[in-house]
Design a protein around this motif. Structure first.
Motif, mmCIF file in Angstrom:
data_model
loop_
_atom_site.group_PDB
_atom_site.id
_atom_site.type_symbol
_atom_site.label_atom_id
_atom_site.label_comp_id
_atom_site.label_asym_id
_atom_site.label_seq_id
_atom_site.Cartn_x
_atom_site.Cartn_y
_atom_site.Cartn_z
ATOM 1 N N ARG A 23 1.261 -1.059 0.155
ATOM 2 C CA ARG A 23 -0.221 0.561 0.003
ATOM 3 C C ARG A 23 0.953 1.194 -0.283
ATOM 4 N NH1 ARG A 23 -2.386 -2.787 4.103
ATOM 5 N NH2 ARG A 23 -4.832 -3.954 3.531
ATOM 6 N N ASN A 24 2.168 1.013 0.710
ATOM 7 C CA ASN A 24 2.896 2.938 1.056
ATOM 8 C C ASN A 24 3.646 2.792 -0.389
ATOM 9 O OD1 ASN A 24 2.322 2.930 3.950
ATOM 10 N ND2 ASN A 24 3.967 1.861 4.534
ATOM 11 N N TYR A 25 3.873 1.631 -1.327
ATOM 12 C CA TYR A 25 4.764 1.367 -2.316
ATOM 13 C C TYR A 25 3.320 1.771 -3.239
ATOM 14 C CZ TYR A 25 7.108 -0.177 -6.913
ATOM 15 O OH TYR A 25 7.558 0.630 -7.957
ATOM 16 N N ALA A 26 2.589 1.136 -3.486
ATOM 17 C CA ALA A 26 1.555 2.096 -3.871
ATOM 18 C C ALA A 26 0.899 3.427 -4.642
ATOM 19 C CB ALA A 26 0.746 1.468 -4.546
ATOM 20 N N ALA A 27 1.024 3.982 -3.136
ATOM 21 C CA ALA A 27 0.986 6.041 -2.391
ATOM 22 C C ALA A 27 1.907 6.763 -2.883
ATOM 23 C CB ALA A 27 0.113 5.739 -0.966
ATOM 24 N N ARG A 28 3.045 6.137 -3.351
ATOM 25 C CA ARG A 28 3.998 7.033 -3.056
ATOM 26 C C ARG A 28 3.123 8.057 -4.651
ATOM 27 N NH1 ARG A 28 8.333 6.756 -0.134
ATOM 28 N NH2 ARG A 28 9.967 7.707 -2.352
ATOM 29 N N PRO B 29 20.270 -13.525 8.049
ATOM 30 C CA PRO B 29 19.360 -14.427 8.040
ATOM 31 C C PRO B 29 18.635 -13.056 8.942
ATOM 32 C CG PRO B 29 20.544 -15.386 9.439
ATOM 33 C CD PRO B 29 21.332 -14.462 8.470
ATOM 34 N N THR B 30 16.398 -13.318 8.667
ATOM 35 C CA THR B 30 15.920 -12.272 9.033
ATOM 36 C C THR B 30 14.614 -13.223 9.652
ATOM 37 O OG1 THR B 30 14.879 -11.113 6.843
ATOM 38 C CG2 THR B 30 17.310 -10.197 8.139
ATOM 39 N N TRP B 31 13.317 -11.818 9.913
ATOM 40 C CA TRP B 31 12.200 -13.015 9.945
ATOM 41 C C TRP B 31 11.843 -13.568 8.395
ATOM 42 C CZ3 TRP B 31 6.858 -11.157 8.461
ATOM 43 C CH2 TRP B 31 7.152 -10.358 8.362
ATOM 44 N N TRP B 32 12.344 -11.995 7.939
ATOM 45 C CA TRP B 32 11.169 -12.242 6.199
ATOM 46 C C TRP B 32 12.088 -13.326 5.363
ATOM 47 C CZ3 TRP B 32 7.011 -11.994 3.699
ATOM 48 C CH2 TRP B 32 7.132 -11.538 2.198
ATOM 49 N N SER B 33 12.432 -13.601 6.275
ATOM 50 C CA SER B 33 13.785 -15.166 5.573
ATOM 51 C C SER B 33 13.167 -16.520 5.316
ATOM 52 C CB SER B 33 15.353 -15.376 5.819
ATOM 53 O OG SER B 33 16.250 -14.034 5.657
ATOM 54 N N ALA B 34 12.500 -16.663 6.421
ATOM 55 C CA ALA B 34 11.532 -17.473 7.303
ATOM 56 C C ALA B 34 10.200 -17.575 6.376
ATOM 57 C CB ALA B 34 11.740 -17.620 8.700
ATOM 58 N N TRP B 35 9.471 -15.763 6.375
ATOM 59 C CA TRP B 35 8.343 -16.729 5.675
ATOM 60 C C TRP B 35 8.142 -16.614 4.447
ATOM 61 C CZ3 TRP B 35 4.031 -17.051 8.135
ATOM 62 C CH2 TRP B 35 3.968 -17.052 9.439
ATOM 63 N N LYS B 36 8.724 -15.841 3.695
ATOM 64 C CA LYS B 36 8.636 -15.830 2.288
ATOM 65 C C LYS B 36 8.057 -16.708 1.121
ATOM 66 C CE LYS B 36 12.238 -14.355 -0.162
ATOM 67 N NZ LYS B 36 14.371 -13.506 -0.663
ATOM 68 N N ARG B 37 9.049 -17.838 1.411
ATOM 69 C CA ARG B 37 8.408 -18.854 0.935
ATOM 70 C C ARG B 37 6.615 -19.723 0.458
ATOM 71 N NH1 ARG B 37 9.992 -24.849 2.015
ATOM 72 N NH2 ARG B 37 9.339 -25.596 0.189
ATOM 73 N N HIS B 38 6.266 -18.950 1.962
ATOM 74 C CA HIS B 38 5.168 -19.209 2.451
ATOM 75 C C HIS B 38 4.006 -17.555 1.814
ATOM 76 C CE1 HIS B 38 5.809 -22.242 5.257
ATOM 77 N NE2 HIS B 38 6.877 -21.938 5.316
ATOM 78 N N VAL B 39 4.276 -16.736 1.265
ATOM 79 C CA VAL B 39 3.414 -15.542 0.896
ATOM 80 C C VAL B 39 3.415 -15.267 -0.552
ATOM 81 C CG1 VAL B 39 3.419 -13.036 1.618
ATOM 82 C CG2 VAL B 39 4.637 -14.312 3.221
ATOM 83 N N PHE B 40 2.141 -15.454 -0.837
ATOM 84 C CA PHE B 40 2.229 -14.925 -2.041
ATOM 85 C C PHE B 40 1.209 -14.048 -2.358
ATOM 86 C CE2 PHE B 40 2.166 -19.459 -1.752
ATOM 87 C CZ PHE B 40 3.454 -19.950 -2.282
ATOM 88 N N TYR B 41 1.605 -13.601 -3.479
ATOM 89 C CA TYR B 41 0.111 -11.603 -4.547
ATOM 90 C C TYR B 41 0.103 -11.940 -5.495
ATOM 91 C CZ TYR B 41 2.397 -7.174 -5.731
ATOM 92 O OH TYR B 41 1.966 -6.100 -6.756
ATOM 93 N N SER B 42 -0.871 -11.029 -5.602
ATOM 94 C CA SER B 42 -1.422 -11.464 -7.100
ATOM 95 C C SER B 42 -2.066 -9.356 -7.103
ATOM 96 C CB SER B 42 -2.402 -11.835 -6.972
ATOM 97 O OG SER B 42 -3.343 -11.716 -8.679
ATOM 98 N N VAL B 43 -1.655 -9.397 -8.549
ATOM 99 C CA VAL B 43 -1.633 -8.247 -8.751
ATOM 100 C C VAL B 43 -2.319 -8.343 -9.704
ATOM 101 C CG1 VAL B 43 0.498 -7.838 -9.999
ATOM 102 C CG2 VAL B 43 -0.622 -5.166 -9.348
ATOM 103 N N ALA B 44 -3.094 -7.441 -10.134
ATOM 104 C CA ALA B 44 -4.584 -6.886 -10.810
ATOM 105 C C ALA B 44 -3.879 -5.984 -11.598
ATOM 106 C CB ALA B 44 -5.907 -6.508 -10.168
ATOM 107 N N PRO B 45 -5.070 -6.404 -12.963
ATOM 108 C CA PRO B 45 -3.762 -4.889 -14.120
ATOM 109 C C PRO B 45 -4.251 -4.013 -14.272
ATOM 110 C CG PRO B 45 -5.303 -7.275 -15.459
ATOM 111 C CD PRO B 45 -5.071 -7.267 -13.399
ATOM 112 N N ALA B 46 -5.323 -3.984 -13.276
ATOM 113 C CA ALA B 46 -5.737 -1.729 -12.820
ATOM 114 C C ALA B 46 -4.717 -1.506 -11.702
ATOM 115 C CB ALA B 46 -6.839 -1.675 -11.989
ATOM 116 N N GLY B 47 -3.566 -2.216 -11.057
ATOM 117 C CA GLY B 47 -2.533 -1.861 -10.686
ATOM 118 C C GLY B 47 -1.167 -1.931 -10.571
#
Length: 524
Positions: free
Chosen positions: A311-316, A391-409
């Motif tokens: 959200r913060n990325y898109a809001a820049r 290593p960070t907390w995100w290192s352990a989670w990134k395999r588990h997190v997925f993302y979809s971006v719509a054409p409008a964005g």
């Protein structure tokens, strides 16, 4: 809504919750003073429920930074001053076992002075896997609180001695069948404590001798358990004999390593437990925090953190509502991490990409940022994705997190477009129909592997390229939004027709069922 109004609204909501909590505790104390029997048990159970919820909220909402993520619980309070101790043993549980059992750190949790129906403060045991962390910034094992790693280690039995939570189990494919993450105990009044067959019972003593406590009641001895007031054996009880696994609530084992985990049979037992002649040996009332209780809330926090970054990325101003492409799953087995986690042009579904966002930069004619915005907790201070150098907390989670971006964005030379039935993502109702409004992105966090009609989902490295091993239903079908193959250098997905993507595969499912345990947060 103006920012000031939102902040005032949030403050009022917090004040309302705190006032309600204080009222519940005050009513519980008032009932406890007058009640007997079942009413006293109910009053203690209410106190346990409040403590249990506070622990879950602490783990899921604790402050994060680039290195340390959610999921951790505080250490117990050993000297009865209301504050958690700074450390409570080693990560594996080999040392400091006694430090993981003490009173509930009510001040650390932001609670009033919570007590059971007999006026006693609650006791608390925490799993070695989830205990308050200290000095583990360089340890990948310590920072890994992902769904397959953060399994409870505490065994809990019912009043008949049957195992409810098995602390010896460590299977990543059935983490919910493992041990408890934490246990909260209402100790009840003193009783004669079982000392073993042929040995006289000992009466529990809950005093402070001369010089053992300060004026506030804090235990001053070292260790604090040398003071009767801070010795768990004077509050927590022991079940009589092998029929109850000789369970002693004043001690437990919760090793987190393979060699020591069998010792986790020694856990806790729910009271009341009485012998055949009616003698009550255990009057402790327990509330366990299970893996399932905690993990769903932690997954939600992870999804919210990633969604905030997007959200913060898109809001820049320079990004004008646009978002980076996803990292295609078909590259997930690349030997080059830079390729494995890189976004690719036109990829509308995949994993969260690492920086730099070169494809988005190119497709937007160099008008979009190639780094994360400030205060994104999956990135470092420069906006680079964290975990690439250490290593960070995100290192352990990134395999588990997925993302979809719509054409409008998605990345383009022009600003983000308005939503329409095919230009945005939609949350699906129970029938699978879209529910307005539309969303420009969705973050999906995969839960533990499920046993589906088609078989058990896999978490091996060979499964990284198949969304169906991680997500379920409409969420797994988001892969249809991509062309097939999804990116240059990728093989075609044999489960899908080759060629362009399917714009109508723009549904996300949020209703948890036996066959769906994904957590989804949709963006604006």
């Amino acid at each position: 809504m103006p920012r000031v109004s939102r902040e005032r609204g949030a403050i009022l909501a917090v004040i309302t919750v705190l006032l309600a909590l204080v009222l519940v505790i005050a009513l519980t104390a008032a009932i406890a003073r007058r009640a007997t029997g079942p009413q006293r048990a109910a009053a203690s159970d209410r106190a346990l429920a409040i403590a249990r919820e506070a622990l879950i909220a602490h783990a899921a909402s604790r402050p994060l930074d680039e290195i340390v993520g959610p999921g951790y619980l505080p250490c117990p309070d050993l000297d009865d001053d209301g504050w958690a101790e700074p450390t409570c043993g080693s990560l594996t549980g080999e040392t400091g076992q006694w430090q993981r059992l003490g009173r509930l750190p009510w001040k650390t949790l932001g609670l009033p002075d919570l007590r059971d129906a007999f006026g006693e403060r609650l006791w608390y045991a925490v799993s070695s896997r989830h205990k308050g962390l200290l000095n583990c910034a360089a340890s990948p094992a310590c920072l890994d609180m992902g769904p397959e790693a953060a399994i409870g280690t505490i065994t809990v039995r019912d009043a008949a001695g049957n195992v409810l939570h098995d602390g010896t189990a460590a299977g990543p494919y059935e983490p919910g069948k493992g041990g408890a993450v934490a246990v909260v105990i209402a100790p009840g009044p003193p009783l004669a404590r079982w000392s073993g067959l042929g040995v006289a019972a000992t009466i529990q003593e809950r005093t402070c001798g001369p010089g053992q406590c300060n004026a506030a009641g804090r235990c001053l001895t070292e260790p604090p358990t040398l003071t009767p007031r801070c010795d768990p054996a004077n509050y927590l009880d022991r079940a009589p004999g092998p029929a109850y696994s000789d369970e002693d609530n004043a001690r437990f084992v919760d090793r987190n390593d393979a060699a020591g985990r069998p010792g986790n049979r020694d856990g806790f037992i729910l009271g009341p437990v009485a012998s055949h002649d009616g003698t009550v040996w255990v009057n402790d009332r327990l509330a366990a925090v299970s893996y399932d209780d905690l993990m769903a809330r932690v997954m939600q926090r992870v999804a919210q953190e990633v969604a905030t970054c997007l959200r913060n990325y898109a809001a820049r101003p320079e990004n004008r509502g646009r978002l980076p492409w996803a990292a295609p799953l078909c590259r997930s087995r690349s030997s080059d991490p830079a390729t494995r986690w890189a976004e690719a042009s036109g990829v509308r579904f995949g994993r969260i990409p690492d920086t730099p966002f070169l494809a988005s930069l190119r497709d937007s004619e160099a008008t979009m940022d190639d780094r994360w915005p400030p205060d994104c907790r999956i990135a470092d201070a420069t906006g680079d994705t964290s975990g690439t150098l250490r290593p960070t907390w995100w290192s352990a989670w990134k395999r588990h997190v997925f993302y979809s971006v719509a054409p409008a964005g998605s990345a383009a030379a022009e600003a983000a477009a308005a939503c329409d039935p095919l230009g945005c993502l939609f949350v699906a109702d129970e029938a699978g129909d879209p529910v307005p409004p539309g969303h420009r992105f969705a973050v999906l966090v995969a839960g533990p592997p499920l046993l589906l009609d088609s078989g058990r989902q896999s978490r091996g490295s060979s499964a990284d390229g198949d969304a169906r091993e991680w997500l379920e239903g409409a969420n797994a079908d988001l892969r249809r939004l991509n062309a097939n193959p999804a990116a240059p250098g990728c093989d075609a997905d044999p489960s899908l027709p080759p060629g362009p993507g399917t714009p109508a595969a723009n549904r996300v499912a949020t209703l948890a069922t036996r066959a769906l345990n994904d957590v989804v947060v949709a963006g604006p």
